[in-house]
Design a protein around this motif. Structure first.
Motif, PDB file in Angstrom:
ATOM      1  N   VAL A   1       0.858  -1.183   0.000  1.00 56.03           N
ATOM      2  CA  VAL A   1       0.000   0.000   0.000  1.00 56.03           C
ATOM      3  C   VAL A   1       0.892   1.229   0.000  1.00 56.03           C
ATOM      4  O   VAL A   1       1.705   1.418   0.921  1.00 56.03           O
ATOM      5  CB  VAL A   1      -0.930   0.028   1.234  1.00 56.03           C
TER       6      VAL A   1
ATOM      7  N   ALA B   1      -6.405   2.777   5.061  1.00 54.32           N
ATOM      8  CA  ALA B   1      -6.727   1.831   4.007  1.00 54.32           C
ATOM      9  C   ALA B   1      -7.371   0.579   4.590  1.00 54.32           C
ATOM     10  O   ALA B   1      -7.147   0.234   5.761  1.00 54.32           O
ATOM     11  CB  ALA B   1      -5.470   1.452   3.225  1.00 54.32           C
TER      12      ALA B   1
ATOM     13  N   PRO C   1      -7.059  -2.789   3.014  1.00 52.28           N
ATOM     14  CA  PRO C   1      -6.513  -3.565   1.902  1.00 52.28           C
ATOM     15  C   PRO C   1      -7.094  -4.979   1.834  1.00 52.28           C
ATOM     16  O   PRO C   1      -7.141  -5.686   2.834  1.00 52.28           O
ATOM     17  CB  PRO C   1      -5.014  -3.606   2.208  1.00 52.28           C
TER      18      PRO C   1
ATOM     19  N   ILE D   1      -1.659  -1.321  -3.981  1.00 51.33           N
ATOM     20  CA  ILE D   1      -2.694  -0.308  -3.806  1.00 51.33           C
ATOM     21  C   ILE D   1      -2.004   1.044  -3.669  1.00 51.33           C
ATOM     22  O   ILE D   1      -1.199   1.242  -2.757  1.00 51.33           O
ATOM     23  CB  ILE D   1      -3.547  -0.584  -2.557  1.00 51.33           C
TER      24      ILE D   1
ATOM     25  N   LEU E   1      -2.690   4.717  -2.850  1.00 53.26           N
ATOM     26  CA  LEU E   1      -3.734   5.583  -2.299  1.00 53.26           C
ATOM     27  C   LEU E   1      -3.806   6.924  -3.010  1.00 53.26           C
ATOM     28  O   LEU E   1      -4.855   7.553  -3.045  1.00 53.26           O
ATOM     29  CB  LEU E   1      -3.500   5.799  -0.801  1.00 53.26           C
TER      30      LEU E   1
END
Length: 710
Positions: free
Chosen positions: A311, A355, A357, A366, A368
């Motif tokens: 992330v 997040a 996830p 991912i 953001l």
């Protein structure tokens, strides 16, 4: 949001946010909000120092510890159940999963202290002295990370010249040194924080790899962590965390010998890229925060030995400018990491990213920033706002990243704008004719902004930078160098080369002879503070150098600089201070000068030094400030209340309640609040009407722009 500690409840419905200066906020979370704090439950105001540990227990209580060893046990409604205070400092802490005990570790010049605290009784048990008696304090970096193994045992990871892992059984008063195979061979720096976590489920620990630079099959270099067997200390394998471009890697790390001093120094610098490690409650997945390729968090399955997902942060890192006040503080920007028990939610970085996830069988990334949707208010993600303040009842200055904006406070429209690398503005002042703004900065420079032409000129100080104190007239402005002395700038004579065409006035210590410029440079005064007062026929700067106090009614000296026409006269004024030995901030208010320490506030007649009032703040992090005209004083409390203060009798008049504000700026009836969520709100105090709400957001081609919100 800017929490430095994040903790989720076992059922993942509540998140606790711990802040600098001790505030704790509790919010509800759910799948719909994707783990982002949603509805406020309560705010806890018990601590005054930075929160270093938080836990929400299964029976709905909050365990909290601050850096001074003060701990508390609250209900999630905010009701205090139990509290305690150790005599430790520089504390790191952890609690067991059931929430029965707190473990604390402290490393200072006096040595290493390891303790266990029973929450219900408050009783404290020390580790056997033999566990740490052979550790030399002078070899230690700041940092002893405790990790609770159960209600009686904890592992303590001590960061020093040869890193050490000690498991202490407090009930049996026994200990075991775990023989880690690879150890750091040099101390990293004075201010550091051990990066490690442990899975008792799998009998594994994860920490920074001794040689953190690994080369993968594709030939890319990667920052890596080490997985070791907890019971034996034996290395198991390495976790590559983040790809690093070759041109970002010191060649010594690639080609140098691992025993050379050059390699060790390069390794210590490179290793800072891995900033936090946290293992989920079931002990099977680990999350690793890093900041090289792009700030983000990697998820790795310890049981399956495979990468699960990554992330990336919604925020780009900002370059840091040097500040003496922050020279010995941990930079929390990339260290913040909170993971819910099952890994359903994560919070990380500063400003906080949130997040939820969902990873599958294949590795998933991912981002953001690229996935950022419109917020609930229909606006874009606010960017980090360094400073915002009024310069008149029409205009405000906003600093974000390397950008500076002048905005209309009634419409939110950007009137002027300039950029400068590493720009961190402290304050500013508008000239009487409204044609120039002088800006004081954190770095070794200041700026003069011509509002008619838009031209921006840079002033280099003698020493490390400080604020602008005010204008003498339309053509002359006064800065402080930040470490003593003042600089008068005549804008007609202003030169890009620096101060050579401007008047610099030296400083005095305790009424002695004035120091020469070269002596100021050699002395590097720590903790100078000053402000300028305006009278009918003259202006006067009062200044305090270094720290004052320590005894009841102890004498100190104000340095005095009096401007009358084109002439300046220097001198000293004797005054008294009640309070500890500390740095104070000076603020001009009418014909008085306010001197604020951590908790003690004294008011003096500026011309004579006579003390006319003294009081102690309710909380040492309560803010005291004056309006733009320097005619009224205000107090903003830790509980979110703003008061106008009568400096002579302590009488307070309530202005408004507005929690989570970083700073206020007030002129006439106009108030600007710079909020912790990186937005500003401008209000008419008299009517209570909100004039504009705005934030800095990303515009076209990732440029920063001001946009109205709400």
């Amino acid at each position: 949001m800017n929490a430095i500690q994040i903790a989720y409840s076992p059922d993942e419905t509540i998140v606790a946010l711990g802040h600098k200066q001790g505030r704790i906020d509790l919010y509800s979370v759910n799948k719909k909000s994707k783990g982002k704090p949603e509805k406020s439950i309560c705010t806890i105001h018990h601590h005054e120092e930075d929160i270093v540990h938080l836990r929400i227990t299964a029976d709905s209580h909050v365990i909290s510890v601050d850096g001074d060893g003060k701990w508390a046990y609250h209900k999630v409604t905010g009701e205090l159940v139990q509290k305690g205070k150790t005599k430790m400092s520089c504390v790191l802490a952890h609690s067991d999963v059931k929430g029965k005990v707190i473990y604390m570790g402290s490393v200072t010049d006096d040595g290493v202290e390891l303790v266990k605290i029973d929450i219900s009784s408050g009783n404290k048990v020390h580790a056997p002295k033999e566990a740490t008696h052979d550790i030399e304090a002078e070899l230690l970096d700041w940092g002893c990370r405790p990790i609770a193994l159960d209600e009686n045992r904890a592992a303590f990871y001590i960061q020093l010249a040869t890193q050490q892992l000690i498991i202490v059984d407090f009930e049996k008063q026994s200990f075991e040194n775990i023989p880690l195979k690879y150890k750091q061979l040099i101390p990293e720096n004075l201010v550091s924080d051990p990066v490690i976590d442990i899975s008792t489920t799998l009998d594994l620990g994860v920490r920074l790899d001794y040689h953190p630079l690994q080369k993968n099959e594709d030939g890319d270099y990667q920052l890596s962590a080490e997985v070791f067997r907890l019971s034996t200390g034996e290395r198991q394998y390495s976790i590559p965390c983040d790809a690093v471009p070759k041109d970002h890697v010191d060649p010594v790390l690639i080609d140098g010998g691992q025993e050379s001093e050059e390699y060790k120094k390069a390794r210590a610098s490179f290793a800072k890229g891995l900033t936090n490690i946290q293992i989920e409650e079931n002990g099977k997945r680990v999350w690793l925060a890093s900041r090289y390729h792009k700030p983000g968090v990697l998820c790795f399955d310890l049981e399956a030995k495979k990468h699960v997902g990554m992330v990336f942060s919604a925020y780009s890192p900002e370059p840091k400018t040097f500040s003496l006040d922050e020279a010995f503080e941990l930079d929390q920007t990339f260290k913040v990491l909170g993971v819910s028990p099952s890994g359903s939610y994560i919070g990380f970085g500063l400003p906080n990213n949130w997040a939820s996830p969902e990873f599958g069988d294949t590795f998933k990334v991912i981002d953001l920033e690229s996935d950022q949707k419109q917020s609930n208010k229909g606006g874009k993600q606010p960017q980090h706002m360094k400073k915002a303040f009024l310069v008149s009842d029409e205009w405000a200055v906003v600093n974000s990243g390397s950008e500076c904006f002048l905005i209309d406070i009634h419409t939110g429209e950007t009137l002027k704008h300039f950029s400068s690398k590493y720009l961190t503005i402290k304050n500013g002042a508008l000239s009487p004719d409204k044609k120039h703004i002088a800006l004081g900065c954190e770095a070794s420079n200041g700026f003069l902004w011509n509002l008619e032409s838009g031209e921006v000129s840079e002033l280099y100080y003698l020493t490390i930078g400080g604020p602008v104190l005010g204008w003498l007239d339309d053509q002359r402005v006064v800065f402080t160098s930040g470490q003593g002395g003042i600089i008068e700038v005549d804008i007609k004579l202003f030169k890009e080369e620096g101060y050579e065409q401007s008047g610099h006035y030296g400083l005095k210590l305790d009424g002695d002879d004035e120091l020469e410029d070269y002596e100021i440079m050699e002395m590097q005064v720590d903790g100078a503070s000053s402000d300028m007062l305006s009278f009918e026929d003259k202006s006067m700067v009062l200044e305090i150098l270094g720290y004052i106090g320590g005894r009841l009614n102890e004498d100190f000296w104000f340095n005095k600089y009096v401007f009358k026409g084109s002439k300046i006269k220097t001198g000293s004024i004797k005054a008294r201070w009640d309070g500890p030995h500390e740095h104070v901030d000076l603020m001009a208010c009418g014909n008085k000068i306010i001197a604020k320490g951590e908790e003690n506030v004294s008011i003096y007649v500026a011309k004579t030094g006579e003390r006319v009032n003294h009081f102690v703040l309710d909380k040492k992090h309560d803010q005291v400030f004056v309006n733009v005209e320097k005619s009224k004083a205000y107090i903003y409390t830790a509980t979110g209340s703003l008061f106008e203060l009568d400096v002579e009798n302590n009488h307070r008049k309530t202005i408004l309640d507005m929690p989570r504000v970083k700073g206020f700026s007030i002129t006439k009836n106009i108030l600007l609040a710079q909020k912790e969520d990186h937005t500003i709100e401008v209000m008419d105090v008299g009517s209570g009407k909100s004039l504009v709400k705005a934030a800095v957001v990303k515009g076209k081609k990732n440029s920063l722009v001001i946009e109205k919100i709400g």
